[in-house]
Structure formats: structure tokens, C-alpha cells
Design a protein around this motif. Structure first.
Motif, PDB file in Angstrom:
ATOM      1  N   SER A 100     -48.602 -76.555 106.113  1.00 31.30           N
ATOM      2  CA  SER A 100     -47.361 -76.184 106.798  1.00 31.30           C
ATOM      3  C   SER A 100     -47.575 -75.000 107.727  1.00 31.30           C
ATOM      4  N   ARG A 101     -48.302 -74.028 107.241  1.00 31.86           N
ATOM      5  CA  ARG A 101     -48.579 -72.828 108.042  1.00 31.86           C
ATOM      6  C   ARG A 101     -49.315 -73.215 109.322  1.00 31.86           C
ATOM      7  N   ARG A 102     -50.257 -74.144 109.225  1.00 34.35           N
ATOM      8  CA  ARG A 102     -51.005 -74.567 110.410  1.00 34.35           C
ATOM      9  C   ARG A 102     -50.133 -75.397 111.348  1.00 34.35           C
ATOM     10  N   ALA A 103     -49.282 -76.240 110.776  1.00 30.43           N
ATOM     11  CA  ALA A 103     -48.473 -77.136 111.607  1.00 30.43           C
ATOM     12  C   ALA A 103     -47.508 -76.376 112.507  1.00 30.43           C
ATOM     13  N   VAL A 104     -46.905 -75.315 111.996  1.00 30.57           N
ATOM     14  CA  VAL A 104     -45.919 -74.600 112.811  1.00 30.57           C
ATOM     15  C   VAL A 104     -46.570 -73.828 113.953  1.00 30.57           C
ATOM     16  N   ASP A 105     -47.906 -73.716 113.939  1.00 33.27           N
ATOM     17  CA  ASP A 105     -48.596 -73.112 115.088  1.00 33.27           C
ATOM     18  C   ASP A 105     -48.411 -73.952 116.352  1.00 33.27           C
ATOM     19  N   PHE A 106     -48.105 -75.227 116.191  1.00 33.67           N
ATOM     20  CA  PHE A 106     -47.927 -76.110 117.343  1.00 33.67           C
ATOM     21  C   PHE A 106     -46.548 -75.954 117.984  1.00 33.67           C
ATOM     22  N   VAL A 107     -45.664 -75.242 117.348  1.00 33.91           N
ATOM     23  CA  VAL A 107     -44.318 -75.044 117.883  1.00 33.91           C
ATOM     24  C   VAL A 107     -44.330 -73.934 118.922  1.00 33.91           C
ATOM     25  N   GLU A 108     -43.720 -74.202 120.069  1.00 29.56           N
ATOM     26  CA  GLU A 108     -43.647 -73.225 121.154  1.00 29.56           C
ATOM     27  C   GLU A 108     -42.197 -72.879 121.453  1.00 29.56           C
ATOM     28  N   ASP A 109     -42.017 -71.698 122.028  1.00 27.34           N
ATOM     29  CA  ASP A 109     -40.678 -71.237 122.358  1.00 27.34           C
ATOM     30  C   ASP A 109     -39.958 -72.242 123.255  1.00 27.34           C
ATOM     31  N   GLY A 110     -38.695 -72.512 122.935  1.00 25.35           N
ATOM     32  CA  GLY A 110     -37.892 -73.430 123.725  1.00 25.35           C
ATOM     33  C   GLY A 110     -37.967 -74.873 123.292  1.00 25.35           C
ATOM     34  N   MET A 111     -38.785 -75.174 122.294  1.00 25.91           N
ATOM     35  CA  MET A 111     -38.951 -76.559 121.866  1.00 25.91           C
ATOM     36  C   MET A 111     -37.741 -77.078 121.094  1.00 25.91           C
ATOM     37  N   ARG A 112     -37.616 -78.400 121.115  1.00 29.67           N
ATOM     38  CA  ARG A 112     -36.684 -79.127 120.251  1.00 29.67           C
ATOM     39  C   ARG A 112     -37.539 -79.803 119.182  1.00 29.67           C
ATOM     40  N   VAL A 113     -37.307 -79.411 117.919  1.00 31.53           N
ATOM     41  CA  VAL A 113     -38.228 -79.749 116.837  1.00 31.53           C
ATOM     42  C   VAL A 113     -37.514 -80.538 115.742  1.00 31.53           C
ATOM     43  N   GLY A 114     -38.090 -81.659 115.346  1.00 28.20           N
ATOM     44  CA  GLY A 114     -37.593 -82.419 114.211  1.00 28.20           C
ATOM     45  C   GLY A 114     -38.158 -81.864 112.921  1.00 28.20           C
ATOM     46  N   LEU A 115     -37.297 -81.691 111.931  1.00 27.65           N
ATOM     47  CA  LEU A 115     -37.697 -81.128 110.641  1.00 27.65           C
ATOM     48  C   LEU A 115     -37.639 -82.206 109.573  1.00 27.65           C
ATOM     49  N   GLY A 116     -38.757 -82.464 108.925  1.00 27.12           N
ATOM     50  CA  GLY A 116     -38.836 -83.515 107.929  1.00 27.12           C
ATOM     51  C   GLY A 116     -38.150 -83.165 106.625  1.00 27.12           C
ATOM     52  N   THR A 117     -38.275 -84.072 105.660  1.00 27.43           N
ATOM     53  CA  THR A 117     -37.637 -83.945 104.355  1.00 27.43           C
ATOM     54  C   THR A 117     -38.679 -84.091 103.260  1.00 27.43           C
ATOM     55  N   GLY A 118     -38.499 -83.350 102.176  1.00 20.68           N
ATOM     56  CA  GLY A 118     -39.404 -83.449 101.039  1.00 20.68           C
ATOM     57  C   GLY A 118     -39.989 -82.098 100.680  1.00 20.68           C
ATOM     58  N   SER A 119     -40.782 -82.073  99.615  1.00 20.44           N
ATOM     59  CA  SER A 119     -41.314 -80.806  99.117  1.00 20.44           C
ATOM     60  C   SER A 119     -42.280 -80.150 100.099  1.00 20.44           C
ATOM     61  N   THR A 120     -43.104 -80.955 100.768  1.00 17.37           N
ATOM     62  CA  THR A 120     -44.031 -80.392 101.752  1.00 17.37           C
ATOM     63  C   THR A 120     -43.282 -79.903 102.979  1.00 17.37           C
TER      64      THR A 120
END
Length: 258
Positions: free
Chosen positions: A16-36
Motif C-alpha cells: 500500500s505504501r508503494r502504491a500511493v507513490d503513484f498518486v499525483e496532485d490533482g488526480m481523481r483516484v478510485g479507492l478499492g475495498t477490503g483489508s488490503t
């Protein structure tokens, strides 16, 4: 970060920590469901708080929406966001082609809608979810409650002639009542063991009256990030088809990260 996490939770956090590195300012981001995905939402909220990112976040379930709001994320609907730059979600299985089985958390319909309305989908998981052939995890199929027994009979006839190893179908329960999705539908779990032809099965399932959607996510995922208990992450990317392992960040498990 608490020091007493299980190895699985440490792996989920690392991915998870690595994945959010791909998020950039101004993005529209889909957030998944589940424990991960819940770990990912927490990591993303930390980045937003620390860096002042301006994001529009589209949740794939009421559970994720509630968590995101609680952590201060800007939660909007897909209709408000329009099209998404990126979706980050978990998976129950993934194969070498980055085909997925999803829906263990009961949100497969919204997850598939959000993922396919995104320029890119990143999946976060642990090493136990990697398989050579899909099917070890039961395949969820969302069905409308009206006539669900007839729908199950038609599904049983279909899988009886399909290239699979198992044929058991169970109605997912929540205590002594059928589990209900956010759309108030039921979920049938198909215990197939092995899915020899996922594309054919997905197409045929969705042609059955009463089936809303199935948990096969094909040609949707672009990158899988596998986390490990020691903080390493391994990236599987469709563009390169070559997994690459990244070293352990020096402070990935220090107290106070979250």
C-alpha cells in the motif's frame, strides 16, 4: 506503524505504501475495498495530510467511503469525478497475465465499474495471492435476489460443461441471512478449483439472466504490487512483463508512520 503487526499485515502495508507513490496532485483516484485496500486508504490519507495533495477520491463501497471521510479524504461519486486517473485496489488472486479474481469483500460490481472507468489500475496484494491458474479462490458472482435459485441452476449447468475442476455453488451468508451487496444483491460463490478459460467463462456467466456481474477482472489491471513482511515490494507490470523487486525502505516499519 504498530510494531506487532502480523507478517501478512506488514506485507499489505508495504504494498500500500508503494502504491500511493503513484498518486499525483490533482488526480481523481478510485479507492478499492477490503483489508488490503484499507491500508492503502490510510497511507493515502497520510500523504494528503503531509503534502497537501488535492485529490478527488471515488470509493468502491460504503465501507471505503466511511473510512476515507473519517481520515479526511475528499470523497466524491464517480458521477462527480467523471473519469479517473488511477484506481488502487486489492485482489483475491492474480495470474501471470495479471488477470484477477476479486469480490471476496462483496464489492465486485462497484470495483469493476470504477476500475474500468480509470486510465490505470494498480493492484496491491501479498505473495499468497499469486497463482499460475485462477480458480483456487471461489469466484464471486453477483445476482439479483429475485429468482436467484433459478439463476444458480443456470450457472450450475454452465460450469458443468466448462473447463473447471469443481462445481460447488454456495450462497454467501451474513449470519443466518444472505449477504447483501451495496446494491442489495446476493453473491453466489463458485468453488471451481481451476478456471481453464477465464474469458469464455466470464462472457457466458454475464449472459445468464439474473447475473449482474462476476469477479473475473480481465484486461483491466496494469500493475500488481506484491508486498512482503520484511518491507520489500515486487512490481509486476503489463508493459514490461518482468517482475522487479525493490529494496526495503529504511523507515517503512518505523513507529508513527500512521
Amino acid at each position: 506503524m504498530p510494531a506487532d503487526l502480523s507478517p501478512i499485515d506488514r506485507a499489505k502495508y508495504a504494498a500500500s505504501r508503494r502504491a500511493v507513490d503513484f498518486v499525483e496532485d490533482g488526480m481523481r483516484v478510485g479507492l478499492g475495498t477490503g483489508s488490503t485496500a484499507a491500508w492503502m486508504v490510510r497511507c493515502l490519507a497520510e500523504r494528503v495530510k503531509a503534502e497537501g495533495l488535492t485529490l478527488q477520491c471515488v470509493p468502491t463501497s460504503t465501507r471505503t467511503a466511511e473510512l476515507g471521510r473519517e481520515l479526511g479524504l475528499n470523497i466524491v461519486t464517480l458521477e462527480e469525478a467523471g473519469w479517473l486517473d488511477l484506481t488502487i485496489d486489492g485482489a483475491d488472486e492474480f495470474d501471470p497475465e495479471l488477470s484477477l479474481v476479486k469480490g471476496g469483500g462483496g464489492a465486485l460490481l462497484q470495483e469493476k465499474i470504477v476500475a474500468t472507468a480509470s486510465d490505470r489500475m494498480i493492484v496491491i496484494t501479498d505473495a499468497a495471492k499469486e497463482v499460475k491458474t485462477l480458480g483456487a479462490f471461489p469466484l464471486p458472482v453477483e445476482v439479483i435476489p429475485f429468482g436467484w435459485q433459478a439463476t444458480r441452476t443456470l450457472i450450475a449447468e454452465l460450469i458443468g460443461g466448462s473447463d473447471v475442476d469443481g462445481h460447488e455453488i454456495t450462497l454467501r451468508m451474513n449470519g443466518d441471512q444472505p449477504f447483501r451487496t451495496d446494491e442489495n444483491n446476493y453473491i453466489l460463490d463458485l468453488h471451481l478449483g481451476r478456471i481453464g478459460n477465464p474469458r469464455e467463462l466470464s462472457l457466458l456467466l454475464n449472459q445468464i439472466a439474473g447475473v449482474v456481474e462476476n469477479g473475473l477482472f480481465l484486461d483491466i489491471c496494469d500493475t500488481v504490487i506484491v508486498g512482503y513482511g520484511d518491507g520489500r515490494v515486487e512490481l509486476h507490470d503489463m508493459a514490461t512483463r518482468t517482475p522487479g523487486t525493490e529494496p526495503v525502505p529504511g523507515n517503512v516499519f518505523t513507529d508513527g508512520d500512521l
